[in-house]
Design a protein around this motif. Structure first.
Motif, PDB file in Angstrom:
ATOM      1  N   ARG A   1      57.424  31.279  14.331  1.00 13.99           N
ATOM      2  CA  ARG A   1      58.599  32.200  15.135  1.00 13.99           C
ATOM      3  C   ARG A   1      56.953  33.022  15.441  1.00 13.99           C
ATOM      4  NH1 ARG A   1      64.273  33.807  14.624  1.00 13.99           N
ATOM      5  NH2 ARG A   1      64.544  31.574  15.032  1.00 13.99           N
ATOM      6  N   ILE A   2      56.889  33.362  14.525  1.00 14.12           N
ATOM      7  CA  ILE A   2      55.659  34.842  14.696  1.00 14.12           C
ATOM      8  C   ILE A   2      53.488  33.918  15.150  1.00 14.12           C
ATOM      9  CG2 ILE A   2      53.967  36.361  13.456  1.00 14.12           C
ATOM     10  CD1 ILE A   2      56.856  36.942  11.747  1.00 14.12           C
ATOM     11  N   ARG A   3      53.679  33.239  14.835  1.00 11.70           N
ATOM     12  CA  ARG A   3      52.503  32.547  15.298  1.00 11.70           C
ATOM     13  C   ARG A   3      52.411  32.210  16.976  1.00 11.70           C
ATOM     14  NH1 ARG A   3      48.485  30.399  12.138  1.00 11.70           N
ATOM     15  NH2 ARG A   3      48.012  29.231  13.923  1.00 11.70           N
ATOM     16  N   GLY A   4      53.736  32.014  17.435  1.00 11.34           N
ATOM     17  CA  GLY A   4      53.872  31.513  18.578  1.00 11.34           C
ATOM     18  C   GLY A   4      54.244  32.679  19.476  1.00 11.34           C
ATOM     19  N   ILE A   5      54.031  34.428  18.879  1.00 13.01           N
ATOM     20  CA  ILE A   5      54.549  35.484  19.644  1.00 13.01           C
ATOM     21  C   ILE A   5      52.908  35.700  20.895  1.00 13.01           C
ATOM     22  CG2 ILE A   5      54.505  37.956  19.625  1.00 13.01           C
ATOM     23  CD1 ILE A   5      56.496  37.839  17.418  1.00 13.01           C
ATOM     24  N   ARG A   6      53.317  35.742  22.165  1.00 14.92           N
ATOM     25  CA  ARG A   6      52.284  36.001  22.205  1.00 14.92           C
ATOM     26  C   ARG A   6      51.294  37.306  22.655  1.00 14.92           C
ATOM     27  NH1 ARG A   6      49.917  32.009  25.376  1.00 14.92           N
ATOM     28  NH2 ARG A   6      48.874  32.366  27.375  1.00 14.92           N
ATOM     29  N   VAL A   7      50.392  37.819  22.157  1.00 12.40           N
ATOM     30  CA  VAL A   7      49.756  39.745  22.366  1.00 12.40           C
ATOM     31  C   VAL A   7      49.109  39.753  24.182  1.00 12.40           C
ATOM     32  CG1 VAL A   7      47.898  40.182  21.773  1.00 12.40           C
ATOM     33  CG2 VAL A   7      48.894  38.618  20.357  1.00 12.40           C
ATOM     34  N   ALA A   8      50.146  40.936  24.291  1.00 12.07           N
ATOM     35  CA  ALA A   8      49.744  41.227  25.659  1.00 12.07           C
ATOM     36  C   ALA A   8      47.901  41.238  26.176  1.00 12.07           C
ATOM     37  CB  ALA A   8      50.165  42.254  25.973  1.00 12.07           C
ATOM     38  N   PRO A   9      47.739  40.609  26.838  1.00 11.26           N
ATOM     39  CA  PRO A   9      45.743  40.845  26.597  1.00 11.26           C
ATOM     40  C   PRO A   9      45.515  41.814  27.033  1.00 11.26           C
ATOM     41  CG  PRO A   9      47.509  39.362  29.113  1.00 11.26           C
ATOM     42  CD  PRO A   9      48.618  40.053  28.810  1.00 11.26           C
ATOM     43  N   LYS A  10      46.686  43.113  27.666  1.00 12.84           N
ATOM     44  CA  LYS A  10      45.418  44.176  27.611  1.00 12.84           C
ATOM     45  C   LYS A  10      45.688  44.993  26.128  1.00 12.84           C
ATOM     46  CE  LYS A  10      47.181  46.238  31.834  1.00 12.84           C
ATOM     47  NZ  LYS A  10      47.933  47.770  32.708  1.00 12.84           N
ATOM     48  N   VAL A  11      46.263  44.561  24.928  1.00 13.72           N
ATOM     49  CA  VAL A  11      47.011  44.890  23.845  1.00 13.72           C
ATOM     50  C   VAL A  11      45.575  44.330  23.297  1.00 13.72           C
ATOM     51  CG1 VAL A  11      48.003  44.584  21.656  1.00 13.72           C
ATOM     52  CG2 VAL A  11      49.461  45.408  23.627  1.00 13.72           C
ATOM     53  N   LEU A  12      45.571  43.087  23.292  1.00 16.90           N
ATOM     54  CA  LEU A  12      44.199  41.774  22.681  1.00 16.90           C
ATOM     55  C   LEU A  12      42.744  42.691  23.155  1.00 16.90           C
ATOM     56  CD1 LEU A  12      43.754  39.663  21.065  1.00 16.90           C
ATOM     57  CD2 LEU A  12      43.353  38.219  23.909  1.00 16.90           C
ATOM     58  N   LYS A  13      42.812  42.814  24.185  1.00 17.30           N
ATOM     59  CA  LYS A  13      41.769  43.621  24.579  1.00 17.30           C
ATOM     60  C   LYS A  13      40.831  44.717  24.222  1.00 17.30           C
ATOM     61  CE  LYS A  13      38.194  44.443  28.597  1.00 17.30           C
ATOM     62  NZ  LYS A  13      38.783  45.280  30.283  1.00 17.30           N
ATOM     63  N   LEU A  14      41.895  45.777  23.969  1.00 14.63           N
ATOM     64  CA  LEU A  14      41.927  47.117  23.299  1.00 14.63           C
ATOM     65  C   LEU A  14      41.200  46.603  22.048  1.00 14.63           C
ATOM     66  CD1 LEU A  14      42.194  50.008  24.087  1.00 14.63           C
ATOM     67  CD2 LEU A  14      44.952  49.840  22.807  1.00 14.63           C
ATOM     68  N   ILE A  15      42.316  45.942  21.098  1.00 15.10           N
ATOM     69  CA  ILE A  15      41.793  44.842  20.054  1.00 15.10           C
ATOM     70  C   ILE A  15      40.972  44.667  19.690  1.00 15.10           C
ATOM     71  CG2 ILE A  15      42.525  44.073  17.870  1.00 15.10           C
ATOM     72  CD1 ILE A  15      45.154  44.450  19.061  1.00 15.10           C
ATOM     73  N   THR A  16      40.080  43.881  20.526  1.00 20.64           N
ATOM     74  CA  THR A  16      39.167  43.277  20.574  1.00 20.64           C
ATOM     75  C   THR A  16      37.702  44.265  20.428  1.00 20.64           C
ATOM     76  OG1 THR A  16      39.230  42.059  22.263  1.00 20.64           O
ATOM     77  CG2 THR A  16      39.778  41.035  21.022  1.00 20.64           C
ATOM     78  N   VAL A  17      37.501  45.038  22.229  1.00 19.37           N
ATOM     79  CA  VAL A  17      36.952  46.124  22.453  1.00 19.37           C
ATOM     80  C   VAL A  17      36.704  46.681  21.125  1.00 19.37           C
ATOM     81  CG1 VAL A  17      36.444  47.839  23.370  1.00 19.37           C
ATOM     82  CG2 VAL A  17      37.129  45.332  24.368  1.00 19.37           C
TER      83      VAL A  17
END
Length: 208
Positions: A85-101
């Motif tokens: 259930r946790i693995r299937g949670i979708r990461v919001a594009p803005k959050v993912l971009k912020l984290i990776t940058v």
């Protein structure tokens, strides 16, 4: 564990995914492979790096998370094991971009001060065991409920951060730094336990 070059490549690919719709937590872990252990631990350790503000029950939860991550590394898991259930949670594009940058910027900044050295301490099965052991030991110290006492989580968190940076940057010297901080954390914890046993909680009012 995963090399630095693979980590940077995986983060850049995730940043591209963020621009076209985001991904699930499971996809992020799969892409980062074993480096995901250290990145997750780094994010969890950040709140503990402010030494004066006690985190209360969050310390227990954080300590348990470090114990689980460390145990999985010691057992040789290729990436953190999470419920579906946790693995299937979708990461919001803005959050993912912020984290990776910001992760790429942070690793680039750390690269100025780290070097490829003592690779046997941060590579292969030995790297897993050493880093996993430090995470587990740090979590055991953090989980001890010294609520309201400054610094009790600070030193083991520094040990975990140092070990994670050593793995991510492939710098074995950081593992030795982690052991130093872990030893300081053990001594500080022993001091608190002895003081508590001899004088009770009232003794801490004179120091904190």
């Amino acid at each position: 564990m995963s090399g630095y070059r693979h980590l940077i490549t995986a983060l850049k690919q995730l940043r591209k995914h963020a621009e076209v719709g985001g991904v699930t937590i499971g996809h992020v872990l799969d892409a980062l492979q074993e480096a995901s252990f250290c990145l997750v631990a780094l994010f969890l350790a950040l709140p503990f790096l402010q030494p004066l503000l006690p985190l209360g029950p969050f310390s227990t939860a954080g300590g348990f998370a470090f114990i689980v991550l460390g145990a999985q590394l010691l057992m040789g898991y290729p990436e953190p094991v999470l419920p579906k259930r946790i693995r299937g949670i979708r990461v919001a594009p803005k959050v993912l971009k912020l984290i990776t940058v910001y992760t790429l910027k942070f690793l680039g900044w750390c690269r100025r001060y780290t070097r490829l050295r003592y690779l046997s301490w941060v590579s292969g099965r030995q790297g897993q065991v050493v880093t996993g052991g430090i995470m587990l030991a740090g979590g055991l110290i953090i989980i001890i409920p010294f609520f309201g006492i400054p610094l009790n989580d600070f030193f083991p968190a520094l040990a975990i951060v140092s070990a994670c940076l050593g793995e991510l940057e492939q710098d074995g010297l950081m593992i030795f730094v982690a052991f130093v901080w872990l030893a300081v954390g053990v001594l500080y914890c022993a001091f608190l336990l002895i003081t508590l046993a001899l004088f009770g909680w009232e003794a801490f009012s004179y120091f904190f």
